[in-house]
Design a protein around this motif. Structure first.
Motif, short mmCIF file in Angstrom:
data_model
loop_
_atom_site.label_atom_id
_atom_site.label_comp_id
_atom_site.label_asym_id
_atom_site.label_seq_id
_atom_site.Cartn_x
_atom_site.Cartn_y
_atom_site.Cartn_z
N ARG A 4 44.30 22.44 47.31
CA ARG A 4 43.36 23.39 46.69
C ARG A 4 44.08 24.72 46.46
O ARG A 4 44.89 25.15 47.27
CB ARG A 4 42.12 23.56 47.56
N HIS A 5 43.78 25.35 45.36
CA HIS A 5 44.52 26.57 45.01
C HIS A 5 43.68 27.46 44.11
O HIS A 5 42.68 27.01 43.55
CB HIS A 5 45.84 26.22 44.33
N VAL A 6 44.10 28.71 44.00
CA VAL A 6 43.42 29.63 43.08
C VAL A 6 44.44 30.26 42.14
O VAL A 6 45.43 30.84 42.57
CB VAL A 6 42.60 30.71 43.85
N VAL A 50 47.17 30.89 46.88
CA VAL A 50 47.20 31.81 45.74
C VAL A 50 48.38 31.46 44.84
O VAL A 50 49.52 31.42 45.29
CB VAL A 50 47.35 33.27 46.23
N ARG A 51 48.07 31.19 43.57
CA ARG A 51 49.11 30.98 42.55
C ARG A 51 48.95 32.09 41.51
O ARG A 51 48.13 31.97 40.61
CB ARG A 51 48.98 29.60 41.93
N ALA A 52 49.71 33.16 41.70
CA ALA A 52 49.57 34.33 40.84
C ALA A 52 50.67 34.37 39.79
O ALA A 52 51.82 34.05 40.07
CB ALA A 52 49.62 35.60 41.69
N VAL A 62 39.51 28.88 40.87
CA VAL A 62 39.85 27.98 41.97
C VAL A 62 39.82 26.55 41.45
O VAL A 62 38.91 26.18 40.70
CB VAL A 62 38.86 28.13 43.14
N HIS A 63 40.80 25.75 41.84
CA HIS A 63 40.81 24.32 41.53
C HIS A 63 40.65 23.53 42.82
O HIS A 63 41.48 23.64 43.72
CB HIS A 63 42.12 23.92 40.85
N ILE A 64 39.57 22.75 42.89
CA ILE A 64 39.40 21.79 43.98
C ILE A 64 39.28 20.41 43.36
O ILE A 64 39.05 20.30 42.15
CB ILE A 64 38.17 22.13 44.85
ZN LIG Z 1 45.21 24.48 39.07
#
Ligand SMILES: [Zn+2]
Length: 242
Positions: free
Chosen positions: A165-167, A203-205, A213-215
């Motif tokens: 999971r990431h944002v 966090v993917r900035a 957010v991707h779940i």
């Molecule tokens: Zn993604």
């Protein structure tokens, strides 16, 4: 540039922010024009979106041609929320051990340097592949599978993962939340009867991402995302990794 010009630039920036509705409510920002309207912001504030990323495949250019025929390219069907990314018209079949398979898994574009299959836990169980949780692109040592297209098939030696999971966010979002690329955050999804908190949201900035957010589908169903009344993203997390 003299002092008068700087003042004039600052004043223009303040006026632009006031017109955008952000003055007084958002933190001070550098005086460059993108700062007044970061990607995805609404009314001068970050606008959190939480999306379910259903099982999908990323392909290399070479694999697109093997699966769909020489000269084939991915054909965009639907734009994703993140600019420049799309669901392609093409789908592939994923085949695991003992011929267990998932038909019609969507290909996402654009193409990448390495092919990768992203599954939810339930998908990996039905395929019989013990897919580890990995951050996208980190596929060393992961299991493989066979991809079957209308023209050909590809044996992937590795690349089957459950995406962590990431944002996605841009640097203005990161500044707003006080986080940096690689940090972990916490997502709270308030739903009737099953409010859920997800730790370890990576966090993917980058420069251009919009706050999202991707779940996966299992996570989305567990928290009844479709019925959520609020979603909140906070700095922190369980603290067990730092
Ligand atoms: Zn993604």
């Amino acid at each position: 540039m003299n002092a008068t010009q700087i003042d004039r630039g600052r004043i223009e920036s303040l006026v632009r922010r006031a017109i955008a509705g952000g003055l007084g409510t958002s933190p001070a920002r550098p005086d460059s024009s993108p700062a007044n309207n970061p990607p995805g912001w609404v009314d001068g504030k970050p606008n959190l979106r939480v999306s379910i990323s259903a099982r999908h495949v990323h392909l290399t250019d070479e694999h697109v041609e093997i699966l769909f025929g020489a000269g084939s390219v991915l054909e965009p069907d639907k734009d994703l929320y993140q600019d420049g990314f799309y669901a392609a018209k093409q789908t592939v079949m994923i085949v695991g051990p003992r011929r267990r398979m998932l038909p019609s898994v969507r290909v996402l574009g654009p193409t990448r340097g390495a092919s990768q299959v992203e599954l939810a836990f339930t998908d990996s169980i039905s395929l019989g592949i013990d897919a580890p949780v990995r951050h996208s692109g980190h596929i060393d040592g992961t299991p493989g599978c066979v991809l079957v297209g209308p023209v050909g098939s590809v044996q992937l030696e590795q690349g089957v993962i459950r995406a962590a999971r990431h944002v996605h966010m841009n640097y203005f979002d990161a500044e707003h939340f006080g986080v940096s690329n690689g940090d972990m955050m916490q997502l709270k999804v308030t739903s009737h009867d099953c409010t859920t908190i997800f730790d370890d949201v990576l966090v993917r900035a980058d420069e251009a991402a919009k706050l999202e957010v991707h779940i996966d589908t299992d996570e989305g169903n567990a928290c009844f995302l479709d019925g959520a009344s609020t979603v909140e993203l906070t700095k922190g997390g369980c603290g067990c990794h730092k």
